[in-house]
Design an enzyme around this catalytic site. Sequence first.
Site, short mmCIF file in Angstrom:
data_model
loop_
_atom_site.label_atom_id
_atom_site.label_comp_id
_atom_site.label_asym_id
_atom_site.label_seq_id
_atom_site.Cartn_x
_atom_site.Cartn_y
_atom_site.Cartn_z
N HIS A 1 14.86 3.84 7.61
CA HIS A 1 14.35 2.48 7.76
C HIS A 1 14.71 1.86 9.10
CE1 HIS A 1 11.86 -0.70 6.52
NE2 HIS A 1 12.75 -1.53 7.02
N TYR B 1 12.56 -0.07 12.87
CA TYR B 1 12.85 -1.20 13.76
C TYR B 1 13.14 -0.71 15.18
CZ TYR B 1 12.41 -4.21 9.86
OH TYR B 1 11.86 -4.88 8.82
N ARG C 1 -0.92 9.63 -0.89
CA ARG C 1 -0.81 9.94 0.52
C ARG C 1 -0.46 11.42 0.68
NH1 ARG C 1 5.15 7.66 2.31
NH2 ARG C 1 4.55 8.56 4.29
N ARG C 2 -0.39 11.90 1.90
CA ARG C 2 0.15 13.21 2.22
C ARG C 2 -0.46 14.34 1.41
NH1 ARG C 2 6.68 12.54 2.91
NH2 ARG C 2 6.54 12.03 5.10
N HIS D 1 -0.09 0.70 5.39
CA HIS D 1 0.88 -0.28 5.89
C HIS D 1 1.42 0.13 7.25
CE1 HIS D 1 4.59 -2.54 6.34
NE2 HIS D 1 5.25 -1.41 6.34
N PHE D 2 1.92 1.37 7.36
CA PHE D 2 2.63 1.65 8.61
C PHE D 2 1.69 2.00 9.76
CE2 PHE D 2 3.54 5.85 6.41
CZ PHE D 2 2.81 6.65 7.25
N HIS D 3 0.41 2.18 9.45
CA HIS D 3 -0.50 2.27 10.59
C HIS D 3 -0.78 0.88 11.18
CE1 HIS D 3 -1.11 6.49 9.47
NE2 HIS D 3 -1.54 6.64 10.70
#
Lengths: 71, 76, 596, 168
Positions: free
Chosen positions: C234, C238, C448-449, C385-387
């Site tokens: 995580h 950041y 996913r994946r 989300h993370f794209h």
Amino acid sequence: MTGNPLRIETSGGVLVGFVVLAVVVFELRTVLGMLFGIDVSGVVYFPVALAVLVGLLVAENALRSVGSKEG
Amino acid sequence: MNEGMVSADDGATHGDLERSVSAPPDQADVDRTLSHEEFDPKGTLALILVYFAILVGMWVFMYFVEFLGNGLTVVG
Amino acid sequence: MSTGSGAATFVDRYPEEASIVRQAFFVAFVAFGLGALFGVIQALHRTDILRFIPSTDYYTVLTAHGVLLVIVFTIFFLVGLFQWAITRSFDRPVEDIRITKAWLALMSVGSVVTGVTILLGFVDEVGISADVLFTFYAPLQAHPLFYAGLAVFLVGTWIAGADWFRSWLAWNAEHPDDRIPLQAFVVLTTMLMWYIATIGVAVAVLFFLLPWSLGLIETVNPLLTRTLFWFFGHPVVYFWLMPAYLLWYTVLPKIAGGRLFSDPLARVVFVLFLLLSTPVGIHHQYLDPGIAESFKFIAMTNTMFLLLPSLLTAFTVVASVEHGARQRGGTGLFGWLRALPWRDPAFTGMMLAGLMFAAGGFSGMINAGMNINYLVHNTLWVPGHFHLTVGTAVALTMMAGTYWLWPQLTNRRLYSRPIGLLQVVVWFGGMALMSNAMHVSGLYGIPRRTAEPQYQGFDFSTAFGSVAELNVQLAIGGTLLFVSALLFLANLAFSWGNPTTSGLGQTLPPALSGPDDSPRVLDNMRLWAAIALVLVALAYALPLGAIVADSGLFGPGGDAYPVTVVLNSVAVTAERLTASVGATLADVGGVLEVIR
Amino acid sequence: MHIHQYEKLWLGLSLLLIVGFVATVTYGAVGTPAISMIGDDGDTLNPNAIDDHPEFGDPGVEKVGESEYAAYVVARQFMFQPDPIVVPANTTVTFYVTSADVIHGFSVVGTNANTMVIPGEVAELTVEINDPGEYGIVCHEYCGNGHHGMEGLLKVVPADEYDGGDAE
């Protein structure tokens, strides 16, 4: 604000505004579907939305050239 | 003290092309100089309140409708 | 050489440092190009629009996509940007350029070793592979070179951090009463966070996974190494984000024609990231057996409070931009938005990245909500989300930042600003399509994946539209992103052909509310590092202790995969053979193909 | 330290939002029905010794109470056992899921029944199952190059059609 050397109106803002608006309009169908359960067929929605957006762009362009002639 | 200012000149002399698309010229020419005290970012406040409202609305929908209405709740 | 009358650029003043920055960016952009190519292959494959690799190779592509983009691209850009920020804001050269070159070389060697190990997965005969994805969960096992390369890379980043701290100490000796410049402050707090975060992955790799892949230890504890991964996994997000924040806080206000609204609040934000980024990793493990609900709840509250620095950032950055707009003569509640330099790809790229981050923030809030995680866990929602976050807020800001930094590093103008503008806008539009499709698909339960989310025994039910339509959306979006990536790389490549020009230097204006308005304690790095360590210990000591107490440091047993399959029960043999017959046939077919 | 009043307002709203999120999740955890997280209640076991395990050695569904069933499920490359999992309607079913090899996922598609499956650990989740019907089950964690073929089926049959035993 005429005479301000920093104030430069460009068509860049129109392009970005148009793209952001297009994305908002695109997401609107998701909102309708997920939040309100209204299933609008994509085959209908996307062409209509595209036509509206292009119409807006043409209208904006026409208004701007009129404005610049007057100004 | 501002950090490592290179020069006061900021590329203002590169003509309209440069100026209209790149970083704005030297801030000595600004139309208005706004200090921290006299600048109220009311536009920012308005935008962020709209964002806040969207966040709350979407959260409520996602949690109470999508998630709790999704069936086969794990209870143990 | 044509001349202008502007200021000296970074490369004029610090040619050696500028060279380091350019080299780091070069590695970053090579990885970006490859990663983007692997991305579009996946987007077309999993949606069944266009398949030209066997599905068994999909996971090699996926591993390469993940590692190249979120390890190599983001972190090489980060070290380049941070080197620029440290040198520029302390206004002093590096203490010893050999050290600087050494860490860049170490990082590059590590990346190449890991990258090549992954790509060898396409060549079956070599027998080397690392199809373990970015998360490399044991007992899936990669070739030892995969872990060794990662370790070398990590050591490189540690030395980079030490190099910057050394610059700080040297600067501090000469300026004992000055406040740390904001850019340097971001670098130092971010690197402290990185040191703490990498404890987890370093322990996992050096003490468990590398010895295990070398055969020195028999087994590992899958839950333990997974937890150690997320200890790092995580805060690393950041770590990716902080270069974007650095640009938003220190460069974006300038490009907008304004000044940073509040330097003190920026410092508070970065201290909060240092404190809260690490004791939250268990929120990636909400659905893991073997971790008590109470630990998950603690991770959830920490995660929710970690929203605070990002929410504060949204206000400060937008207010700084508004300041620019008002100085440029903008008026009205929303009308000031029209007075901004939207034709500048650096500005527009960062603004669109920020807008996407606001949307990604929302899906992140859902991910963070402990029990609602059942709804979205490991579905396509998560990459959706993370794209938005790393894939747009970070990547697009890095591209936009490059447009601004490029002349500072090379004394050459950008090849084409209109192409740059088109590029950032296409990225925004492509990501809107792809990410929307991913989020919605995730809510329908599509995982996913996976190479083929098309199942034999059931269909996904949709609330509106259809899965086929979402697939088309996803594929179009992915293709647009690939086109945008090519535009970016081509624009930079052509820029090398521009003549050098003097006077392209840019300055960064001071903040409206400067550092002297903030308490000095904010600059006390030792204090914040100590508190961060205490918080990490509080969050992790008990869960890690419980995992080791339950199933031991090396786990309850089990084999590594891929290994020679040893079937230990006749009863399951038939079933397993039936199930794997398809996959085996595909493998055999692939080998035959190659031999022929 | 000077903070603009708008910024103070936004700081307050942000904290309110955060507290609201924590409160919502807490409400979900203690409300009716109380949503329970996958925890550490399950046993640990050696994944190589699964075949000798009293329950996982022959995975299946068994009746454990008045209208309570236990479903023992083994996830392995690249299948779920048993498949299909058959349970009667209007019952409470506890799934015990473990892995014989690598990390898998176990997700009843379109529902909140969802867990990681980690070798050495037993994931335990209890759900209330009402109407008859069929649900797909997918492995949602990458588990090897045949991952995309790993699926299963959960069949909820009317109580009177349930034969009481293993569907295998």
